[in-house]
Design an enzyme around this catalytic site. Structure first.
Site, PDB file in Angstrom:
ATOM      1  N   LYS A  80       0.844  -1.205   0.000  1.00  0.00           N
ATOM      2  CA  LYS A  80       0.000   0.000   0.000  1.00  0.00           C
ATOM      3  C   LYS A  80       0.876   1.250   0.000  1.00  0.00           C
ATOM      4  O   LYS A  80       1.899   1.296   0.694  1.00  0.00           O
ATOM      5  CB  LYS A  80      -0.897  -0.036   1.244  1.00  0.00           C
ATOM      6  CG  LYS A  80      -1.986   1.021   1.300  1.00  0.00           C
ATOM      7  CD  LYS A  80      -2.867   0.811   2.530  1.00  0.00           C
ATOM      8  CE  LYS A  80      -3.999   1.815   2.626  1.00  0.00           C
ATOM      9  NZ  LYS A  80      -4.875   1.566   3.803  1.00  0.00           N
ATOM     10  N   SER A 155      -9.718   1.500   2.771  1.00  0.00           N
ATOM     11  CA  SER A 155      -8.893   2.284   1.897  1.00  0.00           C
ATOM     12  C   SER A 155      -7.817   1.484   1.160  1.00  0.00           C
ATOM     13  O   SER A 155      -7.220   2.005   0.216  1.00  0.00           O
ATOM     14  CB  SER A 155      -8.208   3.389   2.714  1.00  0.00           C
ATOM     15  OG  SER A 155      -7.371   2.816   3.698  1.00  0.00           O
ATOM     16  N   SER A 179      -9.817  -0.960   6.956  1.00  0.00           N
ATOM     17  CA  SER A 179      -9.265  -0.757   5.612  1.00  0.00           C
ATOM     18  C   SER A 179      -8.540  -1.938   4.984  1.00  0.00           C
ATOM     19  O   SER A 179      -8.200  -1.876   3.808  1.00  0.00           O
ATOM     20  CB  SER A 179      -8.315   0.442   5.619  1.00  0.00           C
ATOM     21  OG  SER A 179      -9.050   1.626   5.484  1.00  0.00           O
TER      22      SER A 179
HETATM   23  N1  GLN Z   1     -13.184   3.667   6.423  1.00  0.00           N
HETATM   24  C1  GLN Z   1     -12.597   4.055   7.675  1.00  0.00           C
HETATM   25  C2  GLN Z   1     -12.267   5.542   7.661  1.00  0.00           C
HETATM   26  O1  GLN Z   1     -12.437   6.136   6.637  1.00  0.00           O
HETATM   27  C3  GLN Z   1     -11.394   3.223   7.980  1.00  0.00           C
HETATM   28  C4  GLN Z   1     -10.210   3.629   7.214  1.00  0.00           C
HETATM   29  C5  GLN Z   1      -9.015   2.803   7.564  1.00  0.00           C
HETATM   30  O2  GLN Z   1      -9.119   1.742   8.173  1.00  0.00           O
HETATM   31  N2  GLN Z   1      -7.860   3.310   7.215  1.00  0.00           N
HETATM   32  O3  GLN Z   1     -11.851   6.081   8.649  1.00  0.00           O
END
Ligand code: GLN
Length: 492
Positions: A80, A155, A179
């Site tokens: 990532k 994400s 994510s």
């Molecule tokens: N979707 C969640 C957020 O936007 C989790 C994102 C993540 O785990 N990085 O905060």
């Protein structure tokens, strides 16, 4: 012989060790696969062709010479793009970091290199990992390999799509509220959020430091267990890591579910698409048939988790993102002779709308006069949630639920409505708030789309997740890699 991209990481590793394939062949095949499918998928922001081919040549030489080889030799890994890679641009999905080539690598990247993983490239993500669809990336759209009109989740959408489409058997993502698990579920992959403190975050672009963890993805539970074994463990460069021994996770895979106490809390089924609940019930039956004992537990404060997270995560983000000011980090915009104007221009142009929203919410929640009502109240609720989980884990070894409340959604469906996007994280973010490990495993398909079920365990019990996860994989089958645009036989 199976095509290389249909094989698991462990199979590829063996085929390299036995001399069936050279590392060079594997690396070239991975690059060819990216060239063939990634124009339509958009999983990668940077492909690291040259360094990977150099790594492969070195591994081939060492194999020839009978030299030592790491446990991921010959295995392509996607990383990532919020994990630092020395000399290779690391954007965190933000225009603000579009030209940041860090002078060091994240500890997890160093550990991958030390284990001889072939680093294929950097994957797309929502800007600063804020989002659940990868739609908030400043650079490109990543599509779900199963259907081009649907998001891959986020994400870590790029990592999940890369794995699901067979560009790499395994990948690294990061987790703050789901994510890794949510995109894994949406793309038909296995994804792990480890115990808080299990994996070093040194070199991970910080989002919310009391929640962030790095997490592995793969198409099989075995590959995810192997990747965890390589990257887990204490790191002096990250004081949040704990000096807890790293077990032989592979040994757990064959242990089965006999005697494991499993519960499916009612609070984790509320508002869930019935098709997904049905898969969960099927997963519970599968574990029970394999000898697990079904228990009942309650999580009375679970309904507060979503709001709690969406105060704490933005609050911490507003502080962490202060460093992107055009001086310490970030593409500097001209501001004349005026420092404040330079900050304003740099941050105003560099951050996308979702990141700005989080910074504003977080700053508000921490401001004098509101800190009690929002941030401190959220901390109190977090404590109550921790107590709920601690109590539940005296009755059960594993908690089972769907990973997401619904199937993968369409582009644009939630991006205009932040609350709808946030609500998508309701089932994953509790594990981050309380710090426990959680695994998403594919549980077949519904309407042609992947379904993920989630298992949670007590801290440091990733081994139990792999044990039960393997039983589910044996039952539902690992999802074969998909070629975008190709209709899969046997599915509607
Ligand atoms: N979707 C969640 C957020 O936007 C989790 C994102 C993540 O785990 N990085 O905060």
């Amino acid at each position: 012989m199976a095509l290389w991209w249909q094989e698991s990481g462990q199979e590829l590793h063996r085929s390299f060790l036995t001399g069936e394939r050279s590392a060079r062949e594997i690396a070239q095949a991975a690059l060819a696969r990216v060239a063939a499918v990634d124009t339509s998928l958009g999983a990668f922001l940077t492909v690291m062709a040259e360094p990977m081919l150099a790594q492969a040549a070195d591994q081939d030489r060492r194999r020839e010479a009978g030299g030592p080889l790491g446990r991921l030799a010959g295995v392509p890994v996607a990383v990532k793009d919020n994990l630092a890679t020395r000399g290779v641009v690391t954007t965190a999905g933000s225009a603000l970091l579009a030209n940041w080539a860090p002078p060091y690598s994240a500890t997890v990247v160093e550990r991958l290199l030390a284990a001889d993983a072939l680093i294929l490239g950097k994957t797309n993500l929502d800007e600063f990992a804020m989002g659940s669809s990868t739609e908030h990336s400043a650079f490109r759209k990543t599509v779900n390999p199963h259907r081009a009109d649907l998001v891959p989740g986020g994400s870590s959408g790029g990592s999940a799509a890369a794995v699901a489409a067979g560009m790499a058997p395994v990948a690294l993502g990061s987790e703050t509220g789901g994510s890794v698990r949510q995109p894994a579920a949406y793309c038909g992959a296995v994804g792990l959020k480890p115990t808080y403190g299990r994996i070093s975050r040194y070199g991970l672009v910080a989002f919310a430091s009391s929640l962030d963890q790095v997490g592995p993805l793969g198409r099989t539970v075995g590959d995810v267990a192997e990747l965890l074994a390589v990257i887990a463990g204490v790191d002096p460069a990250d004081p949040s890591t704990v000096d807890e021994p790293v077990p032989d996770y592979g040994e757990h895979l064959a242990r089965g579910a006999t005697g494991l106490r499993v519960a499916m809390p009612a609070e984790l089924r509320e508002g869930v698409d019935p098709a997904l609940s049905a898969r969960c019930a099927d997963a519970l039956r599968t574990l029970a048939t394999a000898g697990a004992v079904v228990k009942e537990v309650r999580l009375p404060h679970l309904a507060a988790a979503l709001a709690t997270y969406y105060v704490i995560a933005p609050a911490e983000a507003s502080s962490n993102l202060a460093r992107f000011d055009g001086v310490r980090y970030g593409v500097r915009q001209p501001g004349g002779d005026d420092l404040v104007e330079m900050y304003r221009q740099t941050r105003g142009r560099g951050f996308g709308p979702e990141v700005k929203r989080r910074i504003m919410i977080g700053t508000y929640a921490l401001s004098a006069g509101y800190v009690d009502a929002f941030y401190l109240q959220a901390q109190r609720l977090r404590r109550l949630l921790e107590e709920d989980f601690a109590r539940a884990f005296t009755e059960a070894d594993l908690l089972l639920s769907p990973t997401t409340p619904s199937l993968p959604f369409a582009f644009g469906e939630k991006s205009a409505d932040p609350l709808a996007m946030y609500a998508n994280d309701a089932l994953t973010l509790p594990a981050n708030l309380v710090g426990v490990p959680a695994l998403s495993v594919p549980a077949g398909k519904s309407g042609g789309l992947p379904v993920g079920v989630q298992l949670m365990a007590r801290p440091w019990q990733e081994g139990l997740l792999f044990q039960a996860g393997q039983v589910l994989e044996d039952h539902f089958g690992a999802m074969p890699p998909v070629t975008p645009g190709e209709r899969e036989p046997g599915h509607d």
